[in-house]
Design an enzyme around this catalytic site. Structure first.
Site, PDB file in Angstrom:
ATOM      1  N   LYS A   1      -0.527   4.675   4.660  1.00 51.43           N
ATOM      2  CA  LYS A   1      -1.330   3.678   5.389  1.00 51.43           C
ATOM      3  C   LYS A   1      -0.680   3.405   6.738  1.00 51.43           C
ATOM      4  O   LYS A   1       0.525   3.178   6.835  1.00 51.43           O
ATOM      5  CB  LYS A   1      -1.458   2.387   4.586  1.00 51.43           C
ATOM      6  CG  LYS A   1      -2.420   1.382   5.217  1.00 51.43           C
ATOM      7  CD  LYS A   1      -2.785   0.278   4.254  1.00 51.43           C
ATOM      8  CE  LYS A   1      -3.734  -0.732   4.875  1.00 51.43           C
ATOM      9  NZ  LYS A   1      -5.015  -0.106   5.289  1.00 51.43           N
TER      10      LYS A   1
ATOM     11  N   HIS B   1       0.836  -1.195   0.000  1.00 51.66           N
ATOM     12  CA  HIS B   1       0.000   0.000   0.000  1.00 51.66           C
ATOM     13  C   HIS B   1       0.877   1.253   0.000  1.00 51.66           C
ATOM     14  O   HIS B   1       2.089   1.176   0.200  1.00 51.66           O
ATOM     15  CB  HIS B   1      -0.934   0.020   1.215  1.00 51.66           C
ATOM     16  CG  HIS B   1      -2.112  -0.891   1.094  1.00 51.66           C
ATOM     17  ND1 HIS B   1      -2.068  -2.224   1.465  1.00 51.66           N
ATOM     18  CD2 HIS B   1      -3.369  -0.675   0.627  1.00 51.66           C
ATOM     19  CE1 HIS B   1      -3.243  -2.781   1.232  1.00 51.66           C
ATOM     20  NE2 HIS B   1      -4.053  -1.861   0.733  1.00 51.66           N
TER      21      HIS B   1
END
Length: 259
Positions: free
Chosen positions: A148, A144
């Protein structure tokens, strides 16, 4: 023509909050009733949480685990509106709080609102059932963007839970969330996780079944957050009028028991 479903967006200034608002205003089945963020946030069009809850049929919430658990308590105390929760990284106490509030309000909570990822989850469970711990080792990889804050991702854990369920066990009993130093031989039945964070990666997930001489990998790649918005809208349309309870995307897609 039926009245549009009134949607309130929590975390309206976040990435998914902005994406959700755009998706709602372009869907004729929906009306953007309110947008709200954390207390003290200033932006044109934002309202207080209480005002948003008064005007909505469903709240869509992609914020943080703590904020989602608190919002669920407030909705339950009011007797509504229904909730669609896309936050991840929940502590056990937060999950318990949401489970308790779902006795009074309908909640859809999922580690991913992507149709493709939910299909991947089902395939991972089937593959784990067919390929036992004596046949294959299971490794889950996810990547990600740099912003995140939780790891492994909620979707990776969802995949791990599905793989563990396929083998008739609980993920907590077999998960290995990281390896460092001299770890020794891999135990049979272990479900391993690997994590990458960087750049603007929307989301990459894969489940590998590693046997002697061959590897089978099931994977999904996300290139645009709009797919999560579409899934959350489907969940919002589905949850209205449901009995109190905690549901997930398997229920929304007709794969779960439902209520």
């Amino acid at each position: 023509m039926p009245q549009p479903l009134r949607i309130a967006i929590a975390g309206a200034l976040g990435r998914m909050g902005r994406e959700m608002a755009q998706a709602v205003v372009t869907d004729r089945r929906l009306a953007l009733a309110a947008r709200f963020h954390r207390p003290g946030s200033a932006s044109e069009g934002l309202v207080s949480r209480d005002e948003a809850l008064q005007s909505a049929d469903v709240v869509i919430d992609f914020t943080t685990s703590a904020a989602s658990a608190e919002l669920a308590k407030v909705c339950a105390a009011r007797g509504g509106p229904a909730l669609v929760i896309g936050s991840t990284g929940f502590a056990a106490s937060e999950l318990a709080a949401i489970a308790e509030t779902s006795r009074r309000v309908a909640i859809v909570r999922s580690g991913s609102y992507s149709l493709g990822l939910n299909m991947l989850t089902g395939l991972a469970e089937q593959a784990a059932r067919a390929l036992g711990p004596g046949d294959c080792d299971i490794e889950i990889f996810e990547a990600h963007h740099r912003h995140k804050v939780d790891a492994p991702s909620g979707t990776a854990l969802m995949l791990g839970e599905a793989a563990a369920a396929g083998r008739g066990t609980a993920l907590d009993m077999v998960a290995r969330r990281g390896r460092n130093g001299i770890t020794g031989p891999r135990p049979s039945g272990e479900v391993g996780f690997a994590v990458e964070r960087g750049g603007s990666i929307v989301g990459e997930h894969s489940v590998s079944f590693c046997a002697d001489g061959e590897v089978v990998t099931l994977s999904h790649s996300a290139s645009d957050r709009v797919m999560f918005a579409r899934g959350a809208i489907a969940a919002a349309l589905w949850v209205v009028g449901r009995l109190p309870g905690e549901y997930d995307m398997r229920d929304v897609l007709g794969f779960g028991a439902g209520r």
